[in-house]
Design a protein around this motif. Structure first.
Motif, short mmCIF file in Angstrom:
data_model
loop_
_atom_site.label_atom_id
_atom_site.label_comp_id
_atom_site.label_asym_id
_atom_site.label_seq_id
_atom_site.Cartn_x
_atom_site.Cartn_y
_atom_site.Cartn_z
N LEU B 7 48.12 41.23 40.93
CA LEU B 7 48.07 41.49 39.49
C LEU B 7 46.65 41.84 39.05
CD1 LEU B 7 50.27 38.55 38.18
CD2 LEU B 7 50.69 40.96 37.65
N ASP B 8 46.57 42.59 37.98
CA ASP B 8 45.30 42.90 37.34
C ASP B 8 45.42 42.38 35.91
OD1 ASP B 8 43.04 44.05 36.27
OD2 ASP B 8 43.43 46.06 37.03
N VAL B 9 44.51 41.53 35.49
CA VAL B 9 44.58 40.99 34.12
C VAL B 9 43.33 41.37 33.33
CG1 VAL B 9 43.72 38.72 34.88
CG2 VAL B 9 44.87 38.93 32.66
N TYR B 60 46.35 37.34 41.94
CA TYR B 60 45.50 38.36 41.33
C TYR B 60 44.70 39.17 42.35
CZ TYR B 60 46.81 36.00 37.13
OH TYR B 60 47.57 35.45 36.14
#
Lengths: 110, 279
Positions: B7-9, B60
């Motif tokens: 994931l990219d947050v 992440y």
């Protein structure tokens, strides 16, 4: 107009300072201003925002917003929530429901 | 919809800011103060670890700390937050006006973040006057010095420019300046925040009782420009491994072969590591 969500392609989401999770930065601005400005139209450097709730998808978000907050739920639960998996993506198939931000930033001519 | 891995947050962890950029969402263009309705919020390292616990960091790939509502470097725990993220193998991409904190702090941040940390410094002109027509309340020379210090580590310094009519003829100068102070890459984008109040083209604002105006670039055929400085790594660097505490301490004691400037930095880093051990 087809919507190809730029952030979805990157598997990316936004976590706001108040813990709310949004699909992208384009949606967070009006939502944050709406939440903190008590429904008043406000002026910022980004423009004057009329805080109407015309857009059905935002209404649905606000109904379940506590469930979409990292202080209340873990991120797996939030990103698997119906609003992220069904409500928002299905709105892209109906031009009457598509958020204007989605059309503006991620709309692609078919 | 999302794959629950890699994931990219995009993180918003502070609504504090030292700058007053007229077109920012947190800024009231009439005076360039914070918009009244925006609460002042800072995430602590404890809050951050609670929301992103060690056993969830595997989800992440990258964390973008940019700041629609404030500058992340204004967060009092940003150093510890970046150290925590990168120590879990997650990449960090942070954007800042860079006119905050001193060169020592930036050098140490680069050491702690290492190759997994990229920082975009916002430089909007080749002179203070040009730069501050948009990036109000910031100091161009301070930003350049901070970036140069950061560039001496393994972390990646980049420059981001919001393009206006007044700066468009000087983009080459901004690029040269960026490169001279250690940037690896330059990105320039056209401001897209003209459309709301004035029908485009002009954005008026007030600062210290005076009226100013930002104007839109006329030729918008290239909204995004990118330049990678291929020879950035030819400059001699002081690369310090984040865990090289003992080595640092020997150098700080004068047993190494580093010059006085580096000695101060190594000492500072060694002190930091000592504090960490005492916890």
């Amino acid at each position: 107009m087809k919507i190809i969500c730029e952030w979805k392609v990157k598997n990316k989401y936004l976590q706001n300072f108040n813990g709310q999770v949004y699909p992208c930065c384009y949606l967070v601005q009006t939502q944050t201003q709406k939440l903190f400005a008590n429904g008043e139209a406000i002026v910022t450097g980004g423009g004057t925002i009329q805080l109407e709730e015309k857009q059905e998808i935002f209404k649905k978000y606000n109904e379940v917003k506590d469930e979409l907050n990292v202080f209340n739920n873990d991120i797996e639960t939030i990103l698997s929530h119906e609003w992220f998996t069904k409500t928002l993506p299905e709105s892209w198939d109906d031009p009457n429901k598509t958020l204007k931000q989605c059309t503006k930033h991620c709309g692609v001519k078919e | 919809m999302y794959k629950l891995k890699k994931l990219d947050v995009f993180l918003e962890i502070s609504t504090f800011c030292n700058a007053g950029c007229p077109q920012c969402h947190r800024t009231n263009p009439n005076g360039l103060d914070k918009a009244d309705w925006l609460p002042l919020v800072n995430w602590s390292i404890e809050q951050f670890k609670k929301v992103y616990p060690p056993h969830k960091m595997y989800l992440y790939k990258q964390m973008d700390i940019c700041g629609s509502w404030g500058d992340p470097v204004m967060n009092k725990d940003i150093f510890e937050i970046i150290e925590y993220i990168t120590s879990h193998g997650v990449w960090v991409n942070m954007s800042t006006n860079g006119s905050i904190r001193d060169e020592e702090w930036w050098f140490n941040l680069g050491v702690v973040g290492g190759h997994r940390l990229a920082v975009q410094f916002c430089i909007d002109g080749s002179t203070q006057e040009m730069h501050e027509l948009y990036r109000r309340k910031t100091d161009l020379q301070k930003i350049l010095n901070n970036m140069e210090s950061f560039s001496q580590t393994r972390a990646q310094p980049k420059v981001f420019t919001v393009r206006f009519k007044h700066s468009e003829p000087y983009l080459k100068d901004i690029q040269e300046l960026s490169k001279a102070y250690g940037a690896h890459k330059w990105t320039g984008i056209l401001s897209n925040r003209f459309q709301f109040d004035t029908g485009g083209k002009v954005f008026p604002y007030t600062y210290n009782g005076k009226q100013y105006r930002l104007e839109e670039v006329e030729d918008k055929s290239e909204p995004l420009l990118k330049v990678r400085f291929k020879d950035w790594n030819q400059k001699k660097k002081v690369w310090v491994h984040r865990d090289a505490a003992e080595g640092n301490r020997r150098k700080a004691d004068g047993q190494g072969d580093q010059g006085p400037k580096e000695l101060v930095r190594y000492q500072h880093r060694a002190q930091y590591l000592d504090k960490e051990r005492l916890k």
